[in-house]
Design an enzyme around this catalytic site. Structure first.
Site, PDB file in Angstrom:
ATOM      1  N   CYS A 192     -16.143   2.830  18.645  1.00  0.00           N
ATOM      2  CA  CYS A 192     -14.627   3.066  18.211  1.00  0.00           C
ATOM      3  C   CYS A 192     -14.155   4.564  18.654  1.00  0.00           C
ATOM      4  O   CYS A 192     -12.986   4.495  19.094  1.00  0.00           O
ATOM      5  CB  CYS A 192     -14.809   3.002  16.641  1.00  0.00           C
ATOM      6  SG  CYS A 192     -16.195   3.941  15.884  1.00  0.00           S
ATOM      7  N   HIS A 247     -10.365   7.348  12.658  1.00  0.00           N
ATOM      8  CA  HIS A 247     -11.363   8.354  13.419  1.00  0.00           C
ATOM      9  C   HIS A 247     -10.333   9.427  13.887  1.00  0.00           C
ATOM     10  O   HIS A 247      -9.179   9.171  14.539  1.00  0.00           O
ATOM     11  CB  HIS A 247     -12.087   7.862  14.324  1.00  0.00           C
ATOM     12  CG  HIS A 247     -12.976   7.126  14.097  1.00  0.00           C
ATOM     13  ND1 HIS A 247     -13.637   6.838  12.466  1.00  0.00           N
ATOM     14  CD2 HIS A 247     -14.288   6.335  14.471  1.00  0.00           C
ATOM     15  CE1 HIS A 247     -14.493   6.103  12.568  1.00  0.00           C
ATOM     16  NE2 HIS A 247     -14.897   5.942  13.547  1.00  0.00           N
TER      17      HIS A 247
END
Ligand code: A2P
Length: 333
Positions: free
Chosen positions: A126, A235
């Site tokens: 990710c 994130h």
């Protein structure tokens, strides 16, 4: 097209099913797959209910395409078995990313690396995905001397268990689900994955290796620090780049504005910059705080945020599937 989703009851699997439903993929049957614990559960896709089955049952149904997000162990075991029946596998785990003949794909960067003989295609980590979407156009235009990245990763990146630990701690419970070695609420853990003998972590080495592989640039100097923060979704990354050629913030913005998949939010005087709470549920990569690093002659700092379950996982995998379908790379009966 029959599509299997391995890990259909998980966080990323659920997002994959949502993204496929929203795509133009001509799905005739969805095959939701999970462990025997979940077999028999019902999942609704485009208005039709489907029962969750085990991987063994899914293999008998001969899917044309399978999206995996059930962890490395399940990927190592089942990806070759699905490939054996000529099913294309797009795998979200780290099990196959390092294999030389397994393409590691971010569509904005290197979709052309998927060839007809590839049966397993790896979806990157990710943090890597959101990083390379932004690095790629800058690397092509200005070249890099060195990249330093520090991540601020949300707990949903650790799956259902990460979210559970945070929620239990917030409710004052002595968290019985221990996803992390310490409490995560009201805390930051400078620790992602496992520690290696040289003091780095597996998540940090993934970020370095995968960035080089996707950009086809083995020689880029990259230093990474991964931290887990008490954020549920999204994130964030602080990135410092030393360029080969002069690149001021105006040129950087101009380059990123023309690149696919990127939204610039960069209006500091009005307190506008990308934040996890704003990007949750979005498919793009968000960049802000674009500024000159005054300590070096050709250097800049950026702040990059994306939804780790969307572009960092499910969206990227489904974008790969859509492009493979458009390019005639997914078999039919
Ligand atoms: P299950 O729900 O039956 O355990 P997350 O990463 O969000 O925790 O989700 C992991 C997903 O991977 C779940 O859907 C889980 O199914 C699935 N899974 C884990 N191990 C296996 C396995 N050996 N075979 C199939 N699915 C698995």
């Amino acid at each position: 097209m029959r599509i299997a989703i391995l890990g259909a009851t998980g966080l990323v699997g659920t997002e994959m099913i949502r993204a496929i439903a929203a795509s133009a993929l001509p799905v005739t049957e969805l095959i939701p797959v999970a462990s025997s614990r979940s077999a028999g559960k019902e999942i609704t896709f485009r208005g039709t209910p489907y029962r969750v089955v085990t991987p063994e049952v899914a293999l008998e149904k001969k899917p044309h395409l399978a999206l995996f997000s059930a962890g490395g162990e399940a990927s190592r075991l089942y990806a070759p078995q699905f490939a054996q029946i000529r099913c294309k596998v797009i795998d979200n785990s780290s099990a196959w990313r390092k294999e030389t003949d397994v393409p590691l794909i971010v569509p904005e960067v290197n979709i052309d690396q998927i060839k007809p003989h590839h049966h397993i295609i790896a979806n990157p980590n990710c943090s890597t995905i959101q990083l390379v979407v932004v690095l790629n156009p800058l690397y092509k235009r200005f070249g890099f001397r060195r990249v330093i990245v520090s991540t601020y990763q949300s707990v949903s990146g650790s799956g259902v268990q990460g979210l559970q630990q945070l929620e239990e701690e917030r409710q004052g419970e002595e968290a019985p689900t221990r996803c992390y070695p310490h409490r995560i609420d009201l805390n930051i853990l400078p620790h992602g994955g496992d520690f290696l003998p040289d003091g780095t972590t597996t998540e940090e080495t993934k970020l370095v290796f995968e960035t080089r592989k996707i950009l086809s640039a083995d020689d880029i100097a990259i230093s990474a620090t991964v931290a887990r923060v008490p954020v549920m979704y999204g994130h964030s990354e602080s990135v410092n780049i030393e360029f080969n050629h002069p690149a001021d913030p105006v040129l950087i913005r101009e380059t990123l504005r023309q690149a696919p998949g990127i939204v610039i939010i960069d209006d500091p005087t009005n307190n506008r910059y990308p934040m996890p709470v704003d990007v949750a549920g979005r498919d793009e990569v968000f960049v802000g705080r674009i500024r000159k690093d005054a300590s070096l002659s050709h250097a800049a700092d950026l702040w990059i945020v994306a939804d780790n379950l969307r572009k960092g996982a499910a969206t990227n995998a489904v974008q790969i599937a859509v492009m493979m379908h458009q390019n005639g790379l997914i078999p039919s009966d």
